[in-house]
Design a protein around this motif. Structure first.
Motif: not given
Length: 165
Positions: A80-89, A95-108
């Motif tokens: 939904r709102s992906p963010k890289p982890a610290d140190g990730e290149g 970002p995906l619109a998901d009204d049902s909130r079945s997708v996490s912020k950084t899911h995959l």
């Protein structure tokens, strides 16, 4: 008959012998270090070197269930709102619109490798699974799972398909 006794040197002469430089005719000449030959590089049959894969050339194409096509050039983070982890290149954020909130912020995460793609669940609430030949295998969070062309990935209520490698 007299025995010749060895002549003893004084401590002064012994010190002088110890500290004097070695004569030049006794010194060894130093040889230059041997050059090591590099192993031959792989070359194209026409004699040119193969070009290194650049970051601008897509390694694979992902097709979302909405029909949107994503060219994989680096690690792709989907959520939904992906963010890289610290140190990730370098990463591609999707970002995906998901009204049902079945997708996490950084899911995959979809990561390109020399042999293809890897899918990694990023500790999502609703989980992810790889769909291959009608079988569904759940992704263990943090454990990479190889993807082949034609495989599907389910994450939350959404899906994507690996179009080409």
């Amino acid at each position: 008959m007299r025995h010749a006794s060895p002549r003893r040197r004084s401590s002064r002469s012994r010190r002088w012998l110890r500290n004097r430089p070695a004569p030049t005719h006794h010194r060894r000449r130093l040889r230059p270090p041997l050059r090591r030959r590099r192993p031959p590089t792989r070359q194209h049959p026409c004699g040119r070197r193969p070009a290194a894969p650049s970051a601008s050339v897509p390694r694979a194409v992902l097709v979302l269930d909405t029909g949107e096509r994503i060219e994989v050039r680096a690690t792709v983070l989907i959520g939904r709102s992906p963010k890289p982890a610290d140190g990730e290149g370098s990463v591609q954020l999707v970002p995906l619109a998901d009204d049902s909130r079945s997708v996490s912020k950084t899911h995959l995460a979809i990561m390109p490798t020399r042999r293809g793609l890897l899918a990694v669940d990023r500790g999502s609430t609703n989980g992810s699974a790889v769909l291959r030949d009608g079988d569904e295998s759940a992704l263990v969070p943090g454990q990479p799972q190889p993807l082949n062309a034609g495989d599907g990935v389910r994450f939350g209520d959404r899906t994507l398909r690996v179009d080409q490698l």
